[in-house]
Design a protein around this motif. Sequence first.
Motif, PDB file in Angstrom:
ATOM      1  N   GLY A 269       0.847  -1.186   0.000  1.00  0.00           N
ATOM      2  CA  GLY A 269       0.000   0.000   0.000  1.00  0.00           C
ATOM      3  C   GLY A 269       0.880   1.232   0.000  1.00  0.00           C
ATOM      4  N   PRO A 270       0.319   2.380  -0.340  1.00  0.00           N
ATOM      5  CA  PRO A 270       1.096   3.614  -0.367  1.00  0.00           C
ATOM      6  C   PRO A 270       1.516   4.041   1.041  1.00  0.00           C
ATOM      7  N   SER A 271       2.428   4.996   1.127  1.00  0.00           N
ATOM      8  CA  SER A 271       2.862   5.521   2.416  1.00  0.00           C
ATOM      9  C   SER A 271       1.650   6.023   3.193  1.00  0.00           C
ATOM     10  N   GLY A 272       1.596   5.670   4.474  1.00  0.00           N
ATOM     11  CA  GLY A 272       0.484   6.102   5.298  1.00  0.00           C
ATOM     12  C   GLY A 272      -0.756   5.254   5.172  1.00  0.00           C
ATOM     13  N   SER A 273      -0.672   4.129   4.452  1.00  0.00           N
ATOM     14  CA  SER A 273      -1.857   3.290   4.234  1.00  0.00           C
ATOM     15  C   SER A 273      -2.186   2.419   5.440  1.00  0.00           C
ATOM     16  N   GLY A 274      -1.211   2.210   6.324  1.00  0.00           N
ATOM     17  CA  GLY A 274      -1.425   1.370   7.496  1.00  0.00           C
ATOM     18  C   GLY A 274      -0.770   0.014   7.419  1.00  0.00           C
ATOM     19  N   LYS A 275       0.028  -0.236   6.360  1.00  0.00           N
ATOM     20  CA  LYS A 275       0.583  -1.583   6.171  1.00  0.00           C
ATOM     21  C   LYS A 275       1.563  -1.964   7.285  1.00  0.00           C
ATOM     22  N   SER A 276       2.455  -1.047   7.662  1.00  0.00           N
ATOM     23  CA  SER A 276       3.392  -1.369   8.742  1.00  0.00           C
ATOM     24  C   SER A 276       2.673  -1.454  10.081  1.00  0.00           C
TER      25      SER A 276
ATOM     26  N   ASP B 299      -7.997  -4.675  -1.386  1.00  0.00           N
ATOM     27  CA  ASP B 299      -7.884  -5.734  -2.388  1.00  0.00           C
ATOM     28  C   ASP B 299      -7.092  -6.881  -1.797  1.00  0.00           C
ATOM     29  N   ASP B 300      -7.249  -8.048  -2.385  1.00  0.00           N
ATOM     30  CA  ASP B 300      -6.616  -9.274  -1.898  1.00  0.00           C
ATOM     31  C   ASP B 300      -6.326 -10.126  -3.128  1.00  0.00           C
ATOM     32  N   MET B 301      -5.062 -10.197  -3.531  1.00  0.00           N
ATOM     33  CA  MET B 301      -4.668 -10.843  -4.786  1.00  0.00           C
ATOM     34  C   MET B 301      -3.953 -12.168  -4.527  1.00  0.00           C
ATOM     35  N   ALA B 302      -4.429 -13.225  -5.162  1.00  0.00           N
ATOM     36  CA  ALA B 302      -3.770 -14.522  -5.085  1.00  0.00           C
ATOM     37  C   ALA B 302      -2.835 -14.704  -6.273  1.00  0.00           C
ATOM     38  N   ASN B 303      -1.778 -15.482  -6.076  1.00  0.00           N
ATOM     39  CA  ASN B 303      -0.824 -15.827  -7.136  1.00  0.00           C
ATOM     40  C   ASN B 303      -0.327 -14.594  -7.889  1.00  0.00           C
ATOM     41  N   PRO B 304       0.255 -13.638  -7.180  1.00  0.00           N
ATOM     42  CA  PRO B 304       0.666 -12.384  -7.832  1.00  0.00           C
ATOM     43  C   PRO B 304       1.868 -12.570  -8.747  1.00  0.00           C
ATOM     44  N   THR B 305       1.953 -11.714  -9.745  1.00  0.00           N
ATOM     45  CA  THR B 305       3.169 -11.550 -10.546  1.00  0.00           C
ATOM     46  C   THR B 305       3.632 -10.110 -10.363  1.00  0.00           C
ATOM     47  N   ALA B 306       4.878  -9.839 -10.705  1.00  0.00           N
ATOM     48  CA  ALA B 306       5.383  -8.478 -10.576  1.00  0.00           C
ATOM     49  C   ALA B 306       4.546  -7.505 -11.405  1.00  0.00           C
ATOM     50  N   ASP B 307       4.149  -7.925 -12.603  1.00  0.00           N
ATOM     51  CA  ASP B 307       3.358  -7.052 -13.477  1.00  0.00           C
ATOM     52  C   ASP B 307       1.963  -6.799 -12.903  1.00  0.00           C
ATOM     53  N   SER B 308       1.322  -7.848 -12.383  1.00  0.00           N
ATOM     54  CA  SER B 308      -0.028  -7.665 -11.848  1.00  0.00           C
ATOM     55  C   SER B 308      -0.011  -6.796 -10.591  1.00  0.00           C
ATOM     56  N   VAL B 309       1.037  -6.939  -9.779  1.00  0.00           N
ATOM     57  CA  VAL B 309       1.164  -6.101  -8.585  1.00  0.00           C
ATOM     58  C   VAL B 309       1.399  -4.643  -8.980  1.00  0.00           C
ATOM     59  N   LEU B 310       2.297  -4.430  -9.944  1.00  0.00           N
ATOM     60  CA  LEU B 310       2.578  -3.068 -10.389  1.00  0.00           C
ATOM     61  C   LEU B 310       1.331  -2.419 -10.951  1.00  0.00           C
ATOM     62  N   GLU B 311       0.561  -3.159 -11.735  1.00  0.00           N
ATOM     63  CA  GLU B 311      -0.668  -2.618 -12.310  1.00  0.00           C
ATOM     64  C   GLU B 311      -1.656  -2.237 -11.214  1.00  0.00           C
ATOM     65  N   ARG B 312      -1.742  -3.066 -10.180  1.00  0.00           N
ATOM     66  CA  ARG B 312      -2.660  -2.755  -9.074  1.00  0.00           C
ATOM     67  C   ARG B 312      -2.194  -1.510  -8.318  1.00  0.00           C
ATOM     68  N   MET B 313      -0.903  -1.369  -8.130  1.00  0.00           N
ATOM     69  CA  MET B 313      -0.383  -0.222  -7.394  1.00  0.00           C
ATOM     70  C   MET B 313      -0.628   1.084  -8.149  1.00  0.00           C
ATOM     71  N   LYS B 314      -0.743   1.021  -9.469  1.00  0.00           N
ATOM     72  CA  LYS B 314      -0.993   2.232 -10.260  1.00  0.00           C
ATOM     73  C   LYS B 314      -2.368   2.822  -9.986  1.00  0.00           C
TER      74      LYS B 314
ATOM     75  N   PHE C 199      -3.526   3.437  -7.147  1.00  0.00           N
ATOM     76  CA  PHE C 199      -3.458   4.365  -6.028  1.00  0.00           C
ATOM     77  C   PHE C 199      -2.914   5.690  -6.526  1.00  0.00           C
ATOM     78  N   ASP C 200      -3.594   6.770  -6.208  1.00  0.00           N
ATOM     79  CA  ASP C 200      -3.082   8.076  -6.644  1.00  0.00           C
ATOM     80  C   ASP C 200      -2.006   8.568  -5.686  1.00  0.00           C
ATOM     81  N   ALA C 201      -1.466   9.725  -5.937  1.00  0.00           N
ATOM     82  CA  ALA C 201      -0.335  10.240  -5.170  1.00  0.00           C
ATOM     83  C   ALA C 201      -0.666  10.432  -3.700  1.00  0.00           C
ATOM     84  N   ARG C 202      -1.952  10.584  -3.361  1.00  0.00           N
ATOM     85  CA  ARG C 202      -2.340  10.769  -1.969  1.00  0.00           C
ATOM     86  C   ARG C 202      -2.608   9.449  -1.256  1.00  0.00           C
ATOM     87  N   GLY C 203      -2.417   8.350  -2.011  1.00  0.00           N
ATOM     88  CA  GLY C 203      -2.597   7.042  -1.396  1.00  0.00           C
ATOM     89  C   GLY C 203      -4.024   6.552  -1.392  1.00  0.00           C
TER      90      GLY C 203
END
Length: 263
Positions: free
Chosen positions: A58-65, A239-254, A256-260
């Motif tokens: 998740g983006p910075s400040g999303s709560g992941k840590s 979101d909750d993604m099974a069997n991720p690939t680098a491309d599918s993860v990158l696409e999902r991260m896109k 999120f806008d700059a504000r997270g």
Amino acid sequence: MTTAVTIPKSGGSGERSAVAARARQVTKSYGTTEDTRVVALDAVDVDIARSGFTAIMGPSGSGKSTLMHCLAGLDSVTSGQIWVGDTEITKLKDKKLTQLRRDQIGFIFQAFNLLPTLNALENITLPMDIAGRKPDREWLDRVIETVGLAGRLKHRPNQLSGGQQQRVAVARALAARPEIIFGDEPTGNLDSRAGAEVLGFLRRSVDELGQTIVIVTHDPVAASYADRVIYLADGRIVDDMANPTADSVLERMKSFDARGRVS
């Protein structure tokens, strides 16, 4: 919106649950007044599968840590419940919580946290030495073989590369056979080659040793080693993604806008 993937418990034959850790309606907020209150986690429900590899993104400040720290008992929750195995850690007193973290939880961080005066083997067994427990020699040998350290056990940290030092940290986390291992950006201080080695060892520890791994990462390549990626935004699982690939993860991260926030 919260997302939960519920994994049924094993049958009544004394088998362990298929869930290594779980959170129910977990909220974590900071600040004592309405004006200063910041909600880091907002009614999160999640199950962490045993013998699986989960990445939290998740983006910075999303709560992941914050989610990882709460699941690991490193931070308290404002409301809600968390279990590690069959133990509800949100009800434990400090002494019992410290004992549970020592006995059932392993940690891998960006900083390798190795003692410079100890060799690799001594660093690996240090937590058990402190607890007064003897390592299971057969298990320890399997761990050392899995992370490829057999020829480096007598070397001190300053005689090891960054990747080798993190392998020692991984072996240290695995050696006590904890219920679950948490990694906070475990490859963040490594170059891509060393990072790939460490992630490969984490993957092998799940596939060959049955370990449960949870990492927080911002790296789509690191997340692609996992079985599952949980995405957070604004303190909620979106979101909750099974069997991720680098491309599918990158696409999902896109998304999120700059504000997270989710677009």
